[in-house]
Each structure stands twice: as structure tokens, then as C-alpha cells.
Design an enzyme around this catalytic site. Structure first.
Site, PDB file in Angstrom:
ATOM      1  N   SER A   1     -10.473   0.165   7.065  1.00  0.00           N
ATOM      2  CA  SER A   1      -9.832   0.247   5.751  1.00  0.00           C
ATOM      3  C   SER A   1      -9.147  -1.028   5.272  1.00  0.00           C
ATOM      4  O   SER A   1      -8.674  -1.084   4.145  1.00  0.00           O
ATOM      5  CB  SER A   1      -8.818   1.403   5.726  1.00  0.00           C
ATOM      6  OG  SER A   1      -9.493   2.631   5.689  1.00  0.00           O
TER       7      SER A   1
ATOM      8  N   SER B   1      -9.848   2.355   2.770  1.00  0.00           N
ATOM      9  CA  SER B   1      -8.908   3.017   1.874  1.00  0.00           C
ATOM     10  C   SER B   1      -7.980   2.052   1.139  1.00  0.00           C
ATOM     11  O   SER B   1      -7.342   2.414   0.168  1.00  0.00           O
ATOM     12  CB  SER B   1      -8.064   4.006   2.680  1.00  0.00           C
ATOM     13  OG  SER B   1      -7.252   3.324   3.633  1.00  0.00           O
TER      14      SER B   1
ATOM     15  N   LYS C   1       0.849  -1.197   0.000  1.00  0.00           N
ATOM     16  CA  LYS C   1       0.000   0.000   0.000  1.00  0.00           C
ATOM     17  C   LYS C   1       0.882   1.243   0.000  1.00  0.00           C
ATOM     18  O   LYS C   1       1.903   1.291   0.680  1.00  0.00           O
ATOM     19  CB  LYS C   1      -0.903  -0.028   1.241  1.00  0.00           C
ATOM     20  CG  LYS C   1      -1.936   1.104   1.294  1.00  0.00           C
ATOM     21  CD  LYS C   1      -2.849   0.963   2.508  1.00  0.00           C
ATOM     22  CE  LYS C   1      -3.880   2.083   2.574  1.00  0.00           C
ATOM     23  NZ  LYS C   1      -4.815   1.928   3.698  1.00  0.00           N
TER      24      LYS C   1
END
Length: 493
Positions: free
Chosen positions: A183, A159, A79
Site C-alpha cells: 500500500s 491503499s 494518511k
């Protein structure tokens, strides 16, 4: 030879040790898959093919010597919130344009020390602020799942949407992610992947771009429960650079997968039956309860009376901390700089141009609730509510409950550019209704695929554990996974 990207981490690990193929071949298979799919899915914002092949070649050397570590040769996506030395790290924000850190996050350092291979950086909501992966400066990620008979583009959740989409579409064997209010778990539920948010302090936050420091926690997204257990074992550690990390031994989480549920007491919180919950979410929850019972668990109803205050308390705390954490981005030392008449004007111009709409909204709300005259009314009250929510969970666990079972999300994946959600930010925030309590209380929770909606899109169930009770979660999640089966999207990209 089978499609190498179809293998789970556990399967690839065993095959690499048996020399059925090389780490370089496995890495090349993933790099080819990324080349073919990323223009459509937009899961990666940067790829590192040369670095990946070099890491894979080093893994092959160790495999040849019989010195394989736990993730030797396994290709992973990272990420864009994790600092990766010399590699694009921008939290998918314009304000960090061109930033390539000179240091590595502790979590990714741990993974590389176990032999993992970095494929590149994954798309995400800007500064991890979002539930749909639509706030990224690099554009939205497309969910590899589609509704039956439709080509409408769906969100992968946020997210960590790039992480969940990449894992679901076989563009990496597993991925790092972060969870501030859901998330990891919400994107996992939307893509039929497994995501675990560990106990606060289980993984170091050092080198992870901060959103809300008392809530943020790193964790993995994987294809199944066993893979999530393998990844978390390598990601977790105490760290002198993060004083909130906890100095407790990291268990062999993989050993907990497949254990019996006999003797486990699983609580069903009555407050999670929210008004307007779709019938198929209610039915999925009932099915999950039945599976847990059939596997030998005792089911008990519990009460978490302060749950109804969790969402407003969460958004006050998270936005206040975001306002503080994002004050450092000013155009002076790194990232974007927009010239101004003087230094104050330069700050204003840079922040106005660099931050996206959702990030600006959250900074302004956070600044407001911390301002003179409102601090006591909002921020202090939210912290008191947080204490009460934490106490609710403590009382449930003191009563002998080992884990709680709830839905992961109030719906299946929704469409990109959904106008109802675009017009009403609060409606978007409601996607986190089942997940934020866990972050406020600092507890571990896992999302496991449990079924499909009437439209053929994934739905997940969530298990919430005691502090540092991740082993129990892997045991219970593996029982649900075994009962539910595996779900994969039909390839269209």
C-alpha cells in the site's frame, strides 16, 4: 520567487535555513494548491489550515533563533489511518464518523517533534483495504497522471492513494503512508513518487488504525529518494507503547543516498517473471538491471521458490487479522451508531451500515478462515507458507545478496471503475503480486520511478533489502533514480 511547492523537502529545508522565504509562506503556498486542486483530485478528506499556520509560525520562530530541527517548517500530509489529536481520524470509513482522537500516533508525534507542519488528512482505501483507492467512504482519489491524449480518470493505487496523489500533484512536500501488502509501493509506482516500506518494527504502529497487525508498517511517500530518506529518519523510533517496535539506532538514511554501488550484489528472483507479465514491465526490469550493473553492482539470479504461494497466503493472514481487529467497531463507544431492537441488533445494524463492501468481504473471509473446521486448513497452512517465504529470502541473503530488484507492479495505473476488476475481486488482488512477499517476510522494500508506459503513465521498480537494510535500499534506489531521471505529471487539474 519560484513556485514554492515545486521544491523538494531537501531544497525547502535548505532555503528555509537561508531565510529565502518563511515557513508560513511555504505553508500558505501548499494550502492554496490544495484549495485549487482538491475538489478535482479528492486527495484530502480534511484540511487543518489554522493548525498548519500556527505550526509554521512556531517553526519560523525556531528558524530565526537558529534552532531548526530536521523538518522545521516542512508541510506534510497525513494518511487518515494515523491518529491526530483533535483532528478527523476515520480510516476513511463511515463506521468511524466524527471520530477525533484525544491522542497522537507515535509516527506523527515524531514528525511534529522534528518541526514538520500538518496540512491535513489524506484519502485512502477504507481501513487500508484496497489497491486502487476506490473503497474510501469519501470517494476515489484521482491520479494526477493521465494517459497520452486521454482524459480518462486513473486510480492512484491503494491503499495510500491520497498520499501518493498529493505528493505527485504538489499538494504536500511529503506524506505518511502505511503498507500491509504493497500500500506504499504500488501507489508510488502508479504516480512516479518514491515510497518505502521499512522493516517490520522500524516504525511504531501505536496510534495507527490496525488492518493486519503482523503485516502493517508505516513509511513515507516522497518526491525523490533523498526526501524519502529524510522522512523515514524522523518517522522511525522504538516505542514502549508498541512492543513490536525494535530498539535499534536509526541511521542517517540521507547519508546513504548517492553512495557507490560497487561491491553490492543485487539478486534477480526468477520466480517474479510471472505468466502474462506485460512486455513493457519486462523491458523496464531489464533496464533496471542494466542501470544497476552500470553503477557497479554485481547482478546474480536467485530463487525464491515459494513465491507462487505468497498471494493466497497473504490474503488469508491479512483477512484473518482484519476480522479480529475490526471486531471492536460496534457503535457502542464512538463513531457511527444505528439504533436497533436490542444491543445485538444495534451491533448488526451499525456494522452493516458502517462498513463498505470491500471491508465486509474481507471480514467475512477472515472470519471463515478462522472458524472451527477451517482454521487448520487455511490459517495454519498460510502461516506455514509464510515461514517458508521468509526462509527463501533468508537463504538468498545468506548467499551474499545485498538486495533484490523486481518490478513494483504488474501494470501501470488502470482506470477508475474498471469493470473487469470490479467484477472480479481476485483480479484486483493480483495487483499486489510483487509486493506481498515483503510484508509476509517483514522486510524493507522501496519503489522508485523508473520509466513511463507506452501510454505515458508511470512505472516503478522495487528493491527489497535485508532486515533493517534500508540504507542499502536508499543507495541502490538513488542510482536507479539518477539513471532514470525524474517524472512529473502535466498539470490538467
Amino acid at each position: 520567487m519560484t513556485d514554492l511547492t515545486a521544491l523538494t523537502i531537501a531544497e525547502a529545508r535548505d532555503a528555509l535555513k537561508a531565510k529565502q522565504f518563511s515557513a508560513v509562506e511555504l505553508t500558505d503556498a501548499y494550502l492554496s494548491a490544495i484549495d485549487a486542486a482538491n475538489a478535482t483530485l479528492n486527495a484530502y478528506v480534511a484540511t487543518t489550515p489554522d493548525q498548519a499556520r500556527a505550526m509554521a509560525a512556531a517553526a519560523d520562530e525556531r528558524l530565526a533563533k537558529g534552532e531548526a530541527r530536521s523538518l522545521e517548517g516542512i508541510p506534510l500530509g497525513v494518511k487518515d489511518l494515523f491518529a491526530t489529536e483533535g483532528v478527523h481520524t476515520q480510516a476513511c470509513s463511515h463506521i468511524l464518523d466524527g471520530f477525533k482522537p484525544r491522542y497522537e500516533s507515535t509516527v506523527t508525534s515524531n514528525l511534529w517533534a522534528e518541526g514538520a507542519v500538518m496540512l491535513g488528512k489524506l484519502n485512502m482505501d477504507e481501513f487500508a483495504m484496497g489497491s486502487s483507492n476506490e473503497s474510501s467512504y469519501y470517494g476515489p482519489v484521482i491520479n494526477p497522471w493521465r494517459r497520452n491524449g486521454s482524459d480518462l480518470a486513473l486510480v492512484p493505487g491503494g491503499s495510500s492513494g491520497g498520499s501518493s496523489a498529493a505528493v505527485a500533484a504538489r499538494l504536500c512536500a511529503g506524506a505518511t503512508a502505511t503498507d500491509t501488502g504493497g500500500s506504499i509501493r504500488q501507489p508510488a509506482a502508479f504516480t512516479a513518487t518514491v515510497g518505502i516500506k521499512p522493516t517490520y518494527g522500524r516504525c511504531s504502529r501505536w496510534g495507527v488504525v490496525a488492518y493486519a497487525s503482523s503485516l502493517d508498517q508505516a513509511g513515507p511517500v516522497a518526491r525523490d529518494v533523498r526526501d524519502a530518506a529524510i522522512l523515514l529518519k524522523s518517522m522511525a523510533s522504538v516505542d514502549a507503547k508498541d512492543t513490536t517496535s525494535v530498539d535499534l539506532p536509526v541511521p542517517d538514511y540521507e547519508a546513504a543516498v548517492g553512495r557507490s554501488l560497487k561491491g553490492l550484489r543485487i539478486g534477480i528472483p526468477k520466480e517474479y517473471r510471472v505468466d502474462g507479465m506485460p512486455a513493457e514491465i519486462e523491458a523496464l526490469w531489464a533496464q533496471g538491471i542494466a542501470w544497476a550493473k552500470e553503477a557497479g553492482a554485481e547482478i546474480v539470479e536467485v530463487s525464491l521458490p515459494h513465491t507462487k504461494y505468497a498471494l493466497p497466503a497473504y490474503y488469508i493472514v491479512a483477512m484473518a487479522e482484519a476480522s479480529s481487529n475490526l471486531a471492536r467497531y460496534d457503535g457502542v463507544r464512538y463513531g457511527l451508531r444505528v439504533p436497533g431492537r436490542d444491543i445485538a441488533d444495534m451491533y448488526e445494524q451499525t456494522r452493516a451500515a458502517g462498513f463498505g463492501r470491500e471491508v465486509k468481504r474481507r471480514i467475512m473471509i477472515g472470519t471463515y478462515v478462522l472458524s472451527a473446521g477451517y482454521y487448520d486448513a487455511y490459517y495454519l497452512q498460510a502461516q506455514k507458507v509464510r515461514t517458508l517465504i521468509k526462509r527463501d529470502f533468508e537463504l538468498a541473503f545468506e548467499a551474499g545478496v545485498d538486495a533484490l530488484l523486481t518490478p513494483a507492479t504488474p501494470s501501470a495505473a488502470f482506470a477508475i471503475n474498471d469493470q473487469t476488476l470490479a467484477a472480479d475481486p481476485v483480479a484486483m488482488y493480483l495487483n499486489d503480486v510483487f509486493t506481498v512477499t515483503v510484508n509476509l517476510a517483514g522486510l524493507p522494500a522501496i519503489s522508485v520511478p523508473a520509466g513511463l508506459s507506452s501510454e505515458g503513465t508511470p512505472l516503478g521498480l522495487q528493491l527489497i533489502g535485508r532486515p533493517f537494510g534500508e540504507e542499502t535500499l536508499f543507495t541502490a534506489a538513488s542510482a536507479i533514480e539518477k539513471a532514470a531521471g525524474r517524472f512529473e505529471p502535466k498539470r490538467w487539474w
